[in-house]
Design a protein around this motif. Structure first.
Motif, PDB file in Angstrom:
ATOM      1  N   GLN A  89       0.920  -1.259   0.112  1.00  0.00           N
ATOM      2  CA  GLN A  89       0.024   0.000  -0.066  1.00  0.00           C
ATOM      3  C   GLN A  89       1.051   1.209  -0.155  1.00  0.00           C
ATOM      4  N   GLN A  90       2.052   1.041   0.597  1.00  0.00           N
ATOM      5  CA  GLN A  90       3.091   2.239   0.606  1.00  0.00           C
ATOM      6  C   GLN A  90       3.277   2.678  -1.080  1.00  0.00           C
ATOM      7  N   LYS A  91       3.091   2.061  -2.074  1.00  0.00           N
ATOM      8  CA  LYS A  91       3.529   2.417  -3.300  1.00  0.00           C
ATOM      9  C   LYS A  91       2.547   3.297  -3.653  1.00  0.00           C
ATOM     10  N   PHE A  92       1.002   3.476  -3.196  1.00  0.00           N
ATOM     11  CA  PHE A  92       0.000   4.065  -3.741  1.00  0.00           C
ATOM     12  C   PHE A  92      -0.074   5.574  -3.263  1.00  0.00           C
ATOM     13  N   TYR A  93      -0.613   6.290  -3.775  1.00  0.00           N
ATOM     14  CA  TYR A  93      -1.210   7.755  -3.457  1.00  0.00           C
ATOM     15  C   TYR A  93      -2.233   7.505  -2.409  1.00  0.00           C
ATOM     16  N   PRO A  94      -2.436   7.863  -1.264  1.00  0.00           N
ATOM     17  CA  PRO A  94      -3.287   7.695  -0.221  1.00  0.00           C
ATOM     18  C   PRO A  94      -4.542   7.752  -0.725  1.00  0.00           C
ATOM     19  N   ILE A  95      -5.020   8.887  -1.547  1.00  0.00           N
ATOM     20  CA  ILE A  95      -6.261   9.237  -1.788  1.00  0.00           C
ATOM     21  C   ILE A  95      -6.882   8.009  -2.762  1.00  0.00           C
ATOM     22  N   GLY A  96      -5.789   7.492  -3.561  1.00  0.00           N
ATOM     23  CA  GLY A  96      -6.362   6.569  -4.377  1.00  0.00           C
ATOM     24  C   GLY A  96      -6.865   5.070  -3.891  1.00  0.00           C
ATOM     25  N   LEU A  97      -6.077   4.862  -2.640  1.00  0.00           N
ATOM     26  CA  LEU A  97      -6.530   3.479  -1.951  1.00  0.00           C
ATOM     27  C   LEU A  97      -7.674   3.866  -1.002  1.00  0.00           C
ATOM     28  N   GLU A  98      -8.030   4.932  -0.721  1.00  0.00           N
ATOM     29  CA  GLU A  98      -9.084   5.402   0.111  1.00  0.00           C
ATOM     30  C   GLU A  98     -10.161   5.266  -0.682  1.00  0.00           C
ATOM     31  N   GLN A  99     -10.193   5.877  -2.076  1.00  0.00           N
ATOM     32  CA  GLN A  99     -11.319   5.854  -2.952  1.00  0.00           C
ATOM     33  C   GLN A  99     -11.835   4.413  -3.501  1.00  0.00           C
ATOM     34  N   ALA A 100     -10.392   3.426  -3.466  1.00  0.00           N
ATOM     35  CA  ALA A 100     -10.842   2.213  -4.068  1.00  0.00           C
ATOM     36  C   ALA A 100     -11.888   1.256  -3.208  1.00  0.00           C
ATOM     37  N   ALA A 156       2.911   0.101 -17.510  1.00  0.00           N
ATOM     38  CA  ALA A 156       2.698   1.547 -16.887  1.00  0.00           C
ATOM     39  C   ALA A 156       3.404   2.291 -17.327  1.00  0.00           C
ATOM     40  N   GLN A 157       4.873   2.054 -17.523  1.00  0.00           N
ATOM     41  CA  GLN A 157       5.733   2.942 -18.022  1.00  0.00           C
ATOM     42  C   GLN A 157       5.172   3.417 -19.501  1.00  0.00           C
ATOM     43  N   LYS A 158       4.712   2.734 -20.252  1.00  0.00           N
ATOM     44  CA  LYS A 158       4.278   3.095 -21.504  1.00  0.00           C
ATOM     45  C   LYS A 158       3.049   4.167 -21.252  1.00  0.00           C
ATOM     46  N   LEU A 159       2.405   3.555 -20.299  1.00  0.00           N
ATOM     47  CA  LEU A 159       0.993   4.478 -20.065  1.00  0.00           C
ATOM     48  C   LEU A 159       1.519   5.789 -19.532  1.00  0.00           C
ATOM     49  N   VAL A 160       2.509   5.768 -18.774  1.00  0.00           N
ATOM     50  CA  VAL A 160       3.035   7.231 -18.221  1.00  0.00           C
ATOM     51  C   VAL A 160       3.822   8.033 -19.126  1.00  0.00           C
ATOM     52  N   ASN A 161       4.491   7.382 -20.094  1.00  0.00           N
ATOM     53  CA  ASN A 161       5.078   8.158 -21.308  1.00  0.00           C
ATOM     54  C   ASN A 161       4.438   9.019 -22.047  1.00  0.00           C
ATOM     55  N   THR A 162       2.884   8.871 -22.202  1.00  0.00           N
ATOM     56  CA  THR A 162       1.931   9.540 -22.816  1.00  0.00           C
ATOM     57  C   THR A 162       1.482  10.875 -22.029  1.00  0.00           C
ATOM     58  N   PHE A 163       1.808  10.967 -20.734  1.00  0.00           N
ATOM     59  CA  PHE A 163       1.306  11.814 -19.828  1.00  0.00           C
ATOM     60  C   PHE A 163      -0.288  11.885 -19.876  1.00  0.00           C
ATOM     61  N   ASN A 164      -0.878  10.439 -19.880  1.00  0.00           N
ATOM     62  CA  ASN A 164      -2.228  10.274 -20.186  1.00  0.00           C
ATOM     63  C   ASN A 164      -2.802  10.884 -19.031  1.00  0.00           C
ATOM     64  N   ASP A 165      -2.482  10.786 -17.828  1.00  0.00           N
ATOM     65  CA  ASP A 165      -2.809  11.391 -16.650  1.00  0.00           C
ATOM     66  C   ASP A 165      -1.858  10.959 -15.303  1.00  0.00           C
ATOM     67  N   LEU A 166      -2.004  11.044 -14.279  1.00  0.00           N
ATOM     68  CA  LEU A 166      -0.938  10.709 -13.146  1.00  0.00           C
ATOM     69  C   LEU A 166      -0.976   9.341 -12.859  1.00  0.00           C
ATOM     70  N   PRO A 167       0.245   8.719 -12.655  1.00  0.00           N
ATOM     71  CA  PRO A 167       0.204   7.434 -12.148  1.00  0.00           C
ATOM     72  C   PRO A 167      -0.432   7.133 -10.761  1.00  0.00           C
ATOM     73  N   ALA A 168      -1.071   6.195 -10.344  1.00  0.00           N
ATOM     74  CA  ALA A 168      -1.406   5.820  -9.130  1.00  0.00           C
ATOM     75  C   ALA A 168      -0.543   5.513  -8.200  1.00  0.00           C
ATOM     76  N   VAL A 169       0.847   5.154  -8.680  1.00  0.00           N
ATOM     77  CA  VAL A 169       1.944   4.775  -7.688  1.00  0.00           C
ATOM     78  C   VAL A 169       3.042   6.197  -7.769  1.00  0.00           C
ATOM     79  N   THR A 170       3.458   6.044  -6.794  1.00  0.00           N
ATOM     80  CA  THR A 170       4.599   7.205  -6.528  1.00  0.00           C
ATOM     81  C   THR A 170       5.556   6.747  -7.236  1.00  0.00           C
ATOM     82  N   GLY A 171       6.569   7.764  -7.668  1.00  0.00           N
ATOM     83  CA  GLY A 171       7.949   7.423  -8.123  1.00  0.00           C
ATOM     84  C   GLY A 171       8.010   6.987  -9.886  1.00  0.00           C
ATOM     85  N   LEU A 172       6.748   6.943 -10.395  1.00  0.00           N
ATOM     86  CA  LEU A 172       6.826   6.603 -11.803  1.00  0.00           C
ATOM     87  C   LEU A 172       6.639   7.888 -12.820  1.00  0.00           C
ATOM     88  N   ASN A 173       7.897   7.823 -13.370  1.00  0.00           N
ATOM     89  CA  ASN A 173       7.844   9.311 -14.129  1.00  0.00           C
ATOM     90  C   ASN A 173       7.992   8.963 -15.596  1.00  0.00           C
TER      91      ASN A 173
END
Length: 441
Positions: free
Chosen positions: A126-137, A355-372
């Motif tokens: 759970q530490q991988k994720f932004y807290p609001i994402g897990l809360e809403q999940a 996920a890296q391919k997804l983030v490379n398109t700047f589609n939105d923000l990743p749900a996990v931290t540290g992925l750029n």
């Protein structure tokens, strides 16, 4: 492709089938490459077709024996397709979901995902994720049910965007308070653009603007009204309705705002330079997708934009309150024939090679931290990305969603009534409260 995949804000599009052989990506922390064979089906409205194809291709490199049959729909069509398939006991192996009502509608058809997450990422997953994402999940789970029936794929903030070219030409400052917002709008009037373009035709946009206002006036109060521990007629919420109305009565929004849709019209107008400010969200950074060519000048490297938070309201919180949460999440059918493969695909798309391919398109923000993204096309694009992912997302505390579609509709209708002058703020609050009482029983 702009934000046509979400929220039913655009016309229906033809479903796109990607009958692609694809497979599992082992870029996640503890993820093995064993079991990367078999086949599964994926249905969603997001990510867009081209991006999904890239994610599948990345997955295939690590697991060439697996197959994924993926179909991406327009959002309204997707809801119909999913409901039909569930009713006929042909639910896809993996599905796109939104938090709250949509996830809860199919909760009994979904596999709890915490074991998959722990197997892949370890006990502290759970530490991988932004807290609001897990809360809403888990939003809307029955009392005592701590299962994760979906895990976030993409997250976002809702905020405002400035056209920095206009601001620089007019020597204007980005507003930080309500009074500054009014004075800046007045300063920018008279040009061939809207100082503050409000696409108020869309219920979802009305709601997210209101939630930014309400959470500034009294942070968290609207969610107490939603769960019954307070009411929508609380004077502080009535005040928030009043400030929503001031956007129209005080001439902040452009004339005819209630007839302007966010997508495609408002977004196209903003990208063409016909507005100085617009309320959208973190997803706007996708306009600068470096995998595309021929971007408009303002969008190239985000050269013409700057995100900012909704100005503070007199007497409210001293600092803007961050509102946002899940854009899209992923779930797995409890009847999938290959849960191991489904787990590998889901976790890869959230935090692996896909996920890296997804983030490379700047589609939105990743749900996990540290992925750029692997590539930034300008220092400004990177600076904005850092603001969104490092400064804002970890601080998002308040949801952009209400828990039920009935209340989302009731709130949107009340805000429309205020905008057109058919409802006073007090009357709007009373109508929403009456609907809340029905929902809560």
């Amino acid at each position: 492709m702009k934000r046509q995949r979400r929220l039913g804000a655009v016309a229906a599009a033809t479903a796109l089938t990607l009958g692609l052989a694809a497979c599992a990506g082992g870029a996640s922390d503890n993820q093995s490459t064993s079991g990367g064979s078999g086949s599964l089906t994926f249905r969603s409205w997001s990510p867009i077709e081209q991006t999904t194809q890239q994610m599948i291709a990345a997955f295939k490199q690590a697991n060439p024996d697996a197959k994924i049959d993926a179909t991406i729909f327009n959002y309204p069509e997707y809801l119909v397709d999913l409901q039909t398939r569930v009713a006929s006991n042909t639910m896809p192996d993996m599905v796109g979901l939104q938090p709250g009502a949509l996830t809860q509608q199919y909760r009994t058809n979904l596999m709890p995902l915490q074991d998959c997450a722990e197997k892949t990422w370890g006990a502290d997953w759970q530490q991988k994720f932004y807290p609001i994402g897990l809360e809403q999940a888990r939003m809307g789970n029955p009392a005592g049910d701590e299962n994760f029936y979906a895990l976030p794929l993409l997250v976002q903030t809702v905020n405002l965007w400035a056209n920095t070219k206009i601001f620089e030409e007019k020597h204007a400052q980005i507003p930080q308070t309500w009074d500054q917002l009014k004075s800046t709008v007045n300063q920018l009037k008279g040009g061939e653009y809207a100082p503050f373009m409000l696409p108020a035709k869309d219920s979802w946009l009305r709601n997210v603007v209101f939630l930014q206002i309400a959470n500034n006036i009294e942070p968290g109060l609207v969610y107490k009204a939603e769960d019954g521990s307070d009411t929508w007629t609380n004077p502080k919420i009535v005040e928030a309705f009043d400030y929503w109305g001031k956007l129209f009565t005080e001439g902040i929004a452009q004339k005819g705002a209630i007839g302007l849709d966010a997508y495609p019209t408002g977004a196209n107008q903003f990208e063409a330079g016909n507005a100085a400010m617009i309320p959208l969200g973190a997803w706007w950074i996708q306009q600068s997708d470096p995998t595309k060519t021929g971007l408009p000048p303002l969008s190239e490297g985000m050269s013409g934009y700057q995100p900012f938070l909704f100005p503070t309201i007199p007497g409210g919180a001293a600092q803007p309150q961050l509102v946002g949460g899940i854009d899209v999440s992923l779930g797995i059918s409890k009847n999938t024939k290959d849960p191991d493969l489904a787990c590998k695909v889901l976790t890869d798309w959230i935090a692996g090679a896909g996920a890296q391919k997804l983030v490379n398109t700047f589609n939105d923000l990743p749900a996990v931290t540290g992925l750029n993204p692997e590539k930034f096309t300008s220092d400004k694009q990177q600076q904005i990305w850092t603001t969104l992912t490092s400064d804002w997302m970890p601080q998002v505390k308040y949801s952009r969603y209400l828990k039920t579609p009935q209340m989302d509709t009731a709130l949107g209708d009340a805000l429309s009534g205020i905008a057109t002058g058919e409802l006073t703020p007090q009357a709007a609050a009373e109508k929403v409260q009456a609907e809340q009482q029905k929902v809560n029983g």
